[in-house]
Design an enzyme around this catalytic site. Sequence first.
Site, PDB file in Angstrom:
ATOM      1  N   ASP A 128       2.113  -3.128 -16.165  1.00 33.08           N
ATOM      2  CA  ASP A 128       0.630  -2.161 -16.500  1.00 33.08           C
ATOM      3  C   ASP A 128       1.699  -0.687 -16.500  1.00 33.08           C
ATOM      4  O   ASP A 128       2.175   0.261 -15.600  1.00 33.08           O
ATOM      5  CB  ASP A 128       0.630  -1.271 -14.741  1.00 33.08           C
ATOM      6  CG  ASP A 128      -1.234  -0.954 -14.184  1.00 33.08           C
ATOM      7  OD1 ASP A 128      -0.997  -0.181 -15.266  1.00 33.08           O
ATOM      8  OD2 ASP A 128      -1.286  -0.690 -12.980  1.00 33.08           O
ATOM      9  N   CYS A 151       1.597   3.039 -15.011  1.00 32.38           N
ATOM     10  CA  CYS A 151       1.321   3.038 -13.505  1.00 32.38           C
ATOM     11  C   CYS A 151       1.174   4.063 -12.727  1.00 32.38           C
ATOM     12  O   CYS A 151       2.165   4.563 -12.811  1.00 32.38           O
ATOM     13  CB  CYS A 151       0.940   2.067 -12.430  1.00 32.38           C
ATOM     14  SG  CYS A 151      -0.476   1.571 -11.064  1.00 32.38           S
ATOM     15  N   ASN A 159      -3.505  -3.695  -6.456  1.00 34.60           N
ATOM     16  CA  ASN A 159      -3.285  -2.615  -4.806  1.00 34.60           C
ATOM     17  C   ASN A 159      -3.593  -1.279  -5.609  1.00 34.60           C
ATOM     18  O   ASN A 159      -3.175   0.547  -4.829  1.00 34.60           O
ATOM     19  CB  ASN A 159      -1.703  -2.476  -4.851  1.00 34.60           C
ATOM     20  CG  ASN A 159      -0.324  -2.069  -6.334  1.00 34.60           C
ATOM     21  OD1 ASN A 159      -1.220  -2.173  -6.962  1.00 34.60           O
ATOM     22  ND2 ASN A 159       0.664  -1.995  -6.023  1.00 34.60           N
ATOM     23  N   HIS A 160      -4.268  -0.628  -6.548  1.00 36.79           N
ATOM     24  CA  HIS A 160      -5.077   0.318  -6.467  1.00 36.79           C
ATOM     25  C   HIS A 160      -6.102   0.720  -6.530  1.00 36.79           C
ATOM     26  O   HIS A 160      -6.523   0.159  -5.349  1.00 36.79           O
ATOM     27  CB  HIS A 160      -5.553   0.273  -8.372  1.00 36.79           C
ATOM     28  CG  HIS A 160      -4.376   0.497  -9.272  1.00 36.79           C
ATOM     29  ND1 HIS A 160      -4.571  -0.621 -10.603  1.00 36.79           N
ATOM     30  CD2 HIS A 160      -3.135   0.495  -9.401  1.00 36.79           C
ATOM     31  CE1 HIS A 160      -2.919  -0.461 -11.048  1.00 36.79           C
ATOM     32  NE2 HIS A 160      -2.423   0.057 -10.211  1.00 36.79           N
ATOM     33  N   HIS A 219      -4.094   5.694  -7.164  1.00 38.08           N
ATOM     34  CA  HIS A 219      -3.461   5.290  -7.588  1.00 38.08           C
ATOM     35  C   HIS A 219      -3.969   4.192  -8.419  1.00 38.08           C
ATOM     36  O   HIS A 219      -4.664   3.573  -8.196  1.00 38.08           O
ATOM     37  CB  HIS A 219      -2.738   4.093  -6.171  1.00 38.08           C
ATOM     38  CG  HIS A 219      -1.708   3.673  -7.492  1.00 38.08           C
ATOM     39  ND1 HIS A 219      -1.550   2.485  -5.955  1.00 38.08           N
ATOM     40  CD2 HIS A 219      -0.133   3.494  -8.035  1.00 38.08           C
ATOM     41  CE1 HIS A 219      -0.077   1.235  -6.254  1.00 38.08           C
ATOM     42  NE2 HIS A 219       0.266   2.215  -7.825  1.00 38.08           N
ATOM     43  N   THR A 246       0.786   0.883   1.885  1.00 40.15           N
ATOM     44  CA  THR A 246      -0.280   0.420   2.063  1.00 40.15           C
ATOM     45  C   THR A 246      -1.382   0.709   2.185  1.00 40.15           C
ATOM     46  O   THR A 246      -1.968   1.419   3.361  1.00 40.15           O
ATOM     47  CB  THR A 246       0.473  -1.431   2.571  1.00 40.15           C
ATOM     48  OG1 THR A 246       1.374  -0.842   2.321  1.00 40.15           O
ATOM     49  CG2 THR A 246      -0.688  -2.100   2.990  1.00 40.15           C
ATOM     50  N   MET A 247      -2.784   0.275   2.106  1.00 45.48           N
ATOM     51  CA  MET A 247      -4.210   0.237   3.041  1.00 45.48           C
ATOM     52  C   MET A 247      -3.973   0.232   4.169  1.00 45.48           C
ATOM     53  O   MET A 247      -3.581  -0.726   4.685  1.00 45.48           O
ATOM     54  CB  MET A 247      -4.855  -0.489   1.940  1.00 45.48           C
ATOM     55  CG  MET A 247      -6.268  -0.450   2.276  1.00 45.48           C
ATOM     56  SD  MET A 247      -7.277  -1.727   1.767  1.00 45.48           S
ATOM     57  CE  MET A 247      -6.819  -3.300   2.761  1.00 45.48           C
ATOM     58  N   HIS A 266       8.669   3.418  -4.929  1.00 44.69           N
ATOM     59  CA  HIS A 266       7.263   4.434  -5.777  1.00 44.69           C
ATOM     60  C   HIS A 266       6.123   3.257  -4.745  1.00 44.69           C
ATOM     61  O   HIS A 266       5.205   3.852  -4.695  1.00 44.69           O
ATOM     62  CB  HIS A 266       7.587   4.077  -6.747  1.00 44.69           C
ATOM     63  CG  HIS A 266       6.404   1.718  -6.423  1.00 44.69           C
ATOM     64  ND1 HIS A 266       7.331   1.616  -5.778  1.00 44.69           N
ATOM     65  CD2 HIS A 266       5.930   1.706  -6.989  1.00 44.69           C
ATOM     66  CE1 HIS A 266       6.744  -0.588  -6.000  1.00 44.69           C
ATOM     67  NE2 HIS A 266       5.990  -0.285  -6.927  1.00 44.69           N
ATOM     68  N   ALA A 273       5.660   0.836  -0.880  1.00 46.83           N
ATOM     69  CA  ALA A 273       5.970  -0.458   0.617  1.00 46.83           C
ATOM     70  C   ALA A 273       6.793  -1.880  -0.944  1.00 46.83           C
ATOM     71  O   ALA A 273       7.513  -1.840   0.204  1.00 46.83           O
ATOM     72  CB  ALA A 273       4.351  -0.851   0.798  1.00 46.83           C
TER      73      ALA A 273
END
Length: 470
Positions: free
Chosen positions: A91, A94, A199-200, A231, A371-372, A393, A395
């Site tokens: 990616d 990113c 994780n975006h 993100h 993290t969400m 960058h 978690a």
Amino acid sequence: MELVQEADYRFRIDPHGAMRVPGVVFASRALLPDAEKSLEQVANVATLPGIVGASYAMPDIHWGYGFPIGGVAATDVDEGGVVSPGGVGFDISCGVRLLAADTDRHSFRSALSAVMDGLDRAIPRGAGPGGVWHLTGPGQLERILRGGSRYAVEEGHGEERDLRRCEDGGAVADADVGEVSVRARQRGLGQVGSLGSANHFLEVQYVDEVHDERAAAAFGLALGQVCVMIHCGSRGLGHQICTDHVKAMDRAMSRYDITVPDRQLACTPVDSPEGRAYLGAMAAAANYGRANRQLLSDAARGVFRGAAGARLSLVYDVSHNLAKIETHTVAGARRTLCVHRKGATRAFPPGHPDLPDDLREAGQPVLIPGTMGTASYVLTGVPGGDAFHSTCHGAGRLLSRHQAARTVTGRDLRARLESEGIAVRPRSLRGLAEETPEAYKDVGEVVAASEGAGLCRRVARLVPLGVVKG
DNA sequence: ATGTCC
């Protein structure tokens, strides 16, 4: 793999086998459970031709393609130093963008639900095609690949001020569109202005703690302030560019008498046709990723204006997956280095000449997506430091997607987040479960270790009000 | 991360 502790949050892997330099791992023992595979990758990277200083790893290190995620490696361009697509990752570009709203969480509370519904409609996300921009032809894609955020702003999707708050002014100049394959272009055509998956995310957050008042003020952040964090990366286009150039380098390596302990470390000298081709295509993907974040910002601004009467100002936009040609002082000498940061964020210290005037005193904002459902952080670069002005960058994953999805159902996770007062707008419940907070390291510990290692300083902690996910 | 295998 033997780790020698040198200081709090600093371990060394002594050179052995084909390693040209040591490995240096910034972490605590507690942050390195089952790290054997990723530490082996740190040692593998230390064998690359032209590597300078050490093969570094940040506290959020985990296993990746060839290079560890959370890895930093610099090579000397004038000494045959190599560039490796695996050192950037699939990616390309990113990264994270943070916008600050002109409202605080108390005034905003009544508008949250309408804003989240608006974002749900306005933010394309999930795997596959779909984006806020419908391109009028291939020429427009080329302008994105050359112009990045700058082109999006020229087309009316942002403010001139945004560009001063973007790494590289929103675009890198050395994109070589000719090195972007037809297939990569095809994949990129229909995804301009989209989050992607895994994780975006796009989160509505508020500033929960301020650790450094002066830096926070310079960044435009205050306690209680509502923010938007985005993100995302370069979608299928960057992925295809990585695939294409790994293949080309794998074929070319033997001509340069380069051998690597893992084929996924395929590389050629920066100063070679293959090296220049990759860097030109990578720069095009970098610009695509920046335009992507610019267009999603524009979409979020429209929603905030309409549903909350609020304005969003850009705090900063920075990538954590790039290789960059930078000048650094190494053992007293100025050297031109190719700095690979893969899951590692550039963190320029106060006074760095590449910072805009209004950030020169505070240092570069470093944006750490958590993290969400947990926290995210804003950090700043510090003088001295190590690892070529780099820090963590995020978690860092602990459980695989499959393992994560076994621990909780998407439905239960959504209910849990909603009960904590976090509005959730997922595209897929399975995708939501794969991102459960239990699957990640504690971002607070990662950030504390990064600060303890002297790589950065905490400025503010952000917590979510609402999550938009793929 | 990713048209989760051309």
